[in-house]
Design a protein around this motif. Structure first.
Motif, short mmCIF file in Angstrom:
data_model
loop_
_atom_site.label_atom_id
_atom_site.label_comp_id
_atom_site.label_asym_id
_atom_site.label_seq_id
_atom_site.Cartn_x
_atom_site.Cartn_y
_atom_site.Cartn_z
N ASP A 211 0.90 -1.16 0.05
CA ASP A 211 0.05 0.12 0.00
C ASP A 211 1.03 1.36 0.09
O ASP A 211 0.34 2.52 -0.44
N ILE A 212 2.01 1.25 0.78
CA ILE A 212 2.98 2.24 0.67
C ILE A 212 3.91 2.51 -0.76
O ILE A 212 3.85 3.49 -1.15
N GLN A 315 -8.96 8.96 0.63
CA GLN A 315 -9.51 8.05 -0.34
C GLN A 315 -9.46 6.58 0.28
O GLN A 315 -10.74 6.04 0.03
N CYS A 316 -8.50 6.11 0.85
CA CYS A 316 -8.80 4.68 1.46
C CYS A 316 -8.16 4.90 3.04
O CYS A 316 -7.44 5.47 3.42
N THR A 332 -4.96 -1.77 -1.09
CA THR A 332 -5.48 -0.35 -1.52
C THR A 332 -5.56 -0.32 -3.28
O THR A 332 -6.08 0.32 -3.79
N GLN A 333 -4.34 -0.89 -3.72
CA GLN A 333 -4.02 -0.65 -5.23
C GLN A 333 -4.78 -1.80 -6.00
O GLN A 333 -4.38 -1.71 -7.24
N LYS A 334 -5.52 -2.35 -5.46
CA LYS A 334 -6.44 -3.54 -6.25
C LYS A 334 -7.96 -3.04 -6.05
O LYS A 334 -8.86 -3.87 -5.60
N PRO A 335 -8.53 -1.98 -6.47
CA PRO A 335 -10.00 -1.45 -6.26
C PRO A 335 -10.71 -2.26 -7.12
O PRO A 335 -10.37 -2.96 -8.15
N SER A 336 -12.21 -2.50 -6.70
CA SER A 336 -13.05 -3.17 -7.35
C SER A 336 -13.70 -2.29 -8.37
O SER A 336 -13.35 -1.15 -8.15
N LEU A 337 -14.58 -2.88 -9.20
CA LEU A 337 -15.22 -1.68 -10.14
C LEU A 337 -16.22 -0.73 -9.40
O LEU A 337 -16.44 0.28 -10.00
N THR A 338 -16.60 -1.10 -8.41
CA THR A 338 -17.47 -0.29 -7.39
C THR A 338 -16.71 0.56 -6.35
O THR A 338 -17.50 1.30 -5.78
#
Length: 353
Positions: A211-212, A315-316, A332-338
């Motif tokens: 995440d960092i 944001q997160c 954090t760097q693997k967001p879903s479509l929603t």
């Protein structure tokens, strides 16, 4: 205009292309002649993107492509869109003003506008002008009717019905001045934070490193601030993060590390550092490259109240059992479509405009 099924198929094919290209790029696997031509072109595009923007390393570009390959599966797209009545969309031209801090940072807006049946005029950041035009070429190749739906603009944006613009707090004022009379989503600075309790496992702290350090901390989903309990011992954190030490071999990152360290030392700031990351006690959310800010907290309940008041800056929020809608360590760097930027539902905005 293409119907929804054709649009879906085009993006599903794009996802398959990403997946196969990533396998090819990592292993140089054998592929058919038709794909090989596109893969060789993509090799050249990735090299050019890296030349134009030194932060766009092959590893980070491939990471972005792999994430999008997973999201552009038919099941994922259909599940995402099942919450909306796409028949309500009034076809329009949407101006997309994109950031360029990380590879394909504006792709979700591009996907959302096209999949709902609109045209897009894209104004790219000077930091990321290479990747999306190539991807648009591929989409048009597999679905020629999209040619009339996609355009890129170098100059003044004209003849559009709605705007989605991403930038800084400073550029947002410019955007509001020029685009305020049109339906719009105007995004500002946001940062991501992690709340530590002191009871995290080594695996959780190691995952926090993703995440960092992913994208060198340049994204709004990159953790730039830690909240830690009073008297927190940072030794376990530094130990868990050590496997990321090779990041200092990237010269742009190393230059920022050296510069910021010199500034801190000359200013007599107290910092903790391990040769590739600096921790500085600071109330701000946005930390410089190679630095993560931290603050101590005494009461979890008081911290929750503060974070609720400052939610428009975040944001997160990464934690384990601390708060609702938190993000798991390392995700954090693997967001879903929603996982919409700034928590504004882009599809809903487009359907109602």
């Amino acid at each position: 205009m293409t119907d929804l099924r054709h649009r879906l198929n085009a993006f599903v094919k794009l996802g398959s292309f990403f997946k196969e290209y990533c396998k090819y790029a990592k292993n140089k696997t054998q592929i058919d002649d038709n794909q090989y031509t596109w893969f060789v072109k993509f090799d050249e595009i990735l090299i050019l993107a890296g030349h134009r923007n030194g932060w766009f390393t092959p590893d980070n570009i491939l990471f972005s492509l792999e994430n999008w390959a997973d999201l552009l599966a038919l099941s994922q797209l259909e599940s995402w869109l099942s919450s909306y009545d796409l028949n309500k969309n009034k076809p329009k031209t949407v101006a997309l003003i994109m950031a360029g801090n990380i590879p394909l940072v504006g792709f979700h807006d591009f996907l959302s506008a096209l999949i709902t049946g609109n045209k897009v005029i894209v104004k790219l950041s000077s930091n990321d002008k290479i990747l999306l035009p190539f991807i648009a070429q591929y989409l048009i190749e597999v679905e020629p009717s999209l040619k009339d739906q996609i355009s890129f603009s170098e100059g003044k944006l004209e003849d559009f019905d709605a705007v989605i613009a991403t930038g800084s707090d400073n550029t947002s004022r410019y955007f509001e001045h020029y685009f305020g009379k049109k339906p719009n989503i105007i995004r500002r600075n946001r940062n991501s934070v992690a709340i530590l309790s002191g009871n995290e496992t080594n695996d959780e702290l190691a995952a926090l490193g993703e995440d960092i350090f992913r994208y060198y901390g340049l994204g709004c989903r990159s953790v730039s601030k830690l909240f830690v309990p009073v008297n927190y011992n940072f030794d376990a954190l530094f130990k868990a993060l050590y496997p990321f030490n090779t990041i200092i071999e990237q010269h742009k990152y190393a230059n920022n590390y050296d510069y910021n360290k010199a500034v801190y030392l000359m200013s007599l700031y107290k910092i903790l550092e391990n040769g590739f990351l600096m921790l500085k006690e600071d109330k701000n959310y946005a930390s410089p490259i190679a630095t993560v800010f931290y603050e101590f907290y005494e009461s979890p309940e008081e911290l929750k109240i503060r974070l609720a008041h400052e939610k428009d800056r975040i944001q997160c929020l990464v934690a384990n059992g601390f708060i609702e809608n938190e993000v798991t360590f390392g995700q954090t760097q693997k967001p879903s479509l929603t996982d919409y930027a700034d928590n504004i539902d882009t599809v809903d905005f487009l359907l109602k405009t």
